[in-house]
Design an enzyme around this catalytic site. Structure first.
Site, PDB file in Angstrom:
ATOM      1  N   LYS A 141       3.936   6.510   4.681  1.00 50.05           N
ATOM      2  CA  LYS A 141       4.035   5.123   5.130  1.00 50.05           C
ATOM      3  C   LYS A 141       4.340   4.133   4.012  1.00 50.05           C
ATOM      4  O   LYS A 141       4.915   3.060   4.264  1.00 50.05           O
ATOM      5  CB  LYS A 141       2.737   4.721   5.830  1.00 50.05           C
ATOM      6  CG  LYS A 141       2.525   5.376   7.191  1.00 50.05           C
ATOM      7  CD  LYS A 141       3.462   4.814   8.240  1.00 50.05           C
ATOM      8  CE  LYS A 141       3.089   5.299   9.630  1.00 50.05           C
ATOM      9  NZ  LYS A 141       3.970   4.717  10.664  1.00 50.05           N
ATOM     10  N   SER A 198       3.186  15.030   7.039  1.00 49.90           N
ATOM     11  CA  SER A 198       3.393  13.590   6.882  1.00 49.90           C
ATOM     12  C   SER A 198       2.208  12.848   6.280  1.00 49.90           C
ATOM     13  O   SER A 198       2.390  11.736   5.766  1.00 49.90           O
ATOM     14  CB  SER A 198       3.755  12.968   8.232  1.00 49.90           C
ATOM     15  OG  SER A 198       2.745  13.227   9.193  1.00 49.90           O
TER      16      SER A 198
END
Length: 409
Positions: free
Chosen positions: A61, A311
């Site tokens: 992110k 992720s």
């Protein structure tokens, strides 16, 4: 084709992703690519893990948040930024803002894991707790933006964010140029869209497979309808991909460039997380383990070499404990049984001897003597056992029945 957002109509291109990569030099790490012998054996060809769980702030992110905030006009930066998130996006916005000298306010739901709240504050953001679900938190952040003029930083529905996430795709091609399939988790779709833009422009032959949790799978019905549609009450342990509606911008890209979207169950997610910890020695959150879950559920469906994108690794320790136990149960390595026995001296010791004889490791014992459901001479025992697989679970059950015990749960 243009992808519409609230404040932009421009396309997301390979040049955007390359520009983002330059912008992120010295900011985001080029994360490791690790081979997995176990997964390679299952799939029948090389499988590599792209370790964004080792990225700064513990997830990809930071990439998109930094690119988005860095692109703001001076007067926008002066007004500050605001975001809403239960974890990864919050930390990405907080660190990006700190690095760029921009004031950040992050709304997080009440009950968000304390380590994530603490980390977001440590990265320099002001944290405000509001609402009990992300939708309420999101509404509060948007209201704050309207009231103060702060720029709302969306977690996935903006071209700059998608371009930043797409730098993961460029790194994959550099680190594994022979890749044939990339498997990536999908929530709102920003990461999958960014990777697809970068990879399909350079290697259109590479197959890109998105993975959603079955309890929060908004993309399959949306793709079928040809427009983003919402799923009510998305429910999954994988909070990083627990999104009820695809973003408008990533939806168009995913629909055009992602080859397939698969779903995985909660059992498959927990088993994948356990495998990452035990076999790869990597701490991965459930959303980050979703590509591994897809490989485990259908290993023959992926042409190799395969790259699975891990992720994120920001998993709450309490959730980790629950998920690991769930994963062990899914593999037949954890067994909870409840039974009744005669309440007399030595009864519990006799029961434990039966379990010891079949090598069941007792993790926890709950012994109840006073309950309206029990007879005067009865006691109820709940046992949590570590076992060695489904066959061993069956052996334990048979040993208890042979010894005269009735398992009631």
């Amino acid at each position: 084709m243009s992808y519409r957002t609230a404040d932009s109509f421009r396309t997301v291109t390979l040049d955007d992703v390359r520009g983002a990569q330059k912008m992120l030099t010295g900011v985001a790490r080029v994360t490791a690519m690790e081979g997995s012998r176990h997964l390679s054996g299952l799939v029948g060809s090389p499988v590599h893990l792209k370790c964004e769980n080792l990225q700064r702030t513990g997830s990809f992110k930071l990439r998109g948040a930094y690119v988005r905030i860095a692109g703001l006009l001076p007067e926008e930066r002066a007004a500050g930024v605001v975001a809403a998130s239960a974890g990864n996006h919050a930390q990405g916005v907080a660190l990006a803002s700190s690095l760029l000298g921009v004031r950040a306010t992050v709304f997080m739901p009440k009950g968000a894991p304390l380590p994530k709240i603490s980390a977001t504050r440590d990265y320099g953001a002001e944290v405000r707790l509001h609402g009990h679900v992300v939708d309420e938190t999101l509404a509060a952040a948007q209201q704050y933006a309207d009231d103060t003029g702060a720029v709302f930083i969306h977690p996935f529905d903006h071209p700059d964010v998608i371009a930043g996430q797409g730098t993961v795709g460029l790194e994959i091609l550099e680190q594994c140029p022979e890749v044939r399939t990339i498997v990536v988790g999908i929530g709102g779709g920003g990461l999958a869209a960014g990777i697809a833009v970068a990879v399909k422009a350079l290697r259109p032959d590479v197959r890109i497979v998105g993975v959603q949790a079955a309890g929060a799978a908004a993309y399959p019905p949306s793709l079928a309808a040809g427009r983003p549609v919402s799923v009510g009450n998305p429910a999954t342990m994988a909070d990083g991909i627990r999104v009820g509606r695809p973003g408008d911008v990533p939806f168009g890209i995913v629909g055009a460039l992602v080859d397939e979207v698969r779903t995985v169950t909660e059992d498959e997610l927990s088993t994948a997380l356990l495998l990452c910890l035990e076999r790869a020695k990597l701490v991965v959150e459930p959303a980050g383990a979703s590509p591994v879950a897809a490989l485990l559920s259908a290993p023959g469906a992926f042409e190799g070499p395969v790259v699975a994108v891990l992720s994120g690794g920001n998993v709450d320790p309490v959730l980790m404990q629950r998920v690991l136990r769930h994963g062990m149960a899914a593999q037949g390595r954890y067994l909870a049984v409840r039974l009744r026995l005669t309440d007399r001296p030595g009864a519990l010791a006799t029961l434990l001897a039966v379990l010891s004889a079949v090598d069941a490791n007792v993790l926890d014992v709950s012994h109840v003597r006073t309950d309206p459901r029990l007879g005067l001479t009865e006691a109820e025992v709940e046992l949590h056992l570590e076992t060695m697989g489904p066959a061993h679970c069956a052996e334990v059950g048979e040993a208890l029945r042979t010894a005269g015990y009735t398992v009631i749960g």
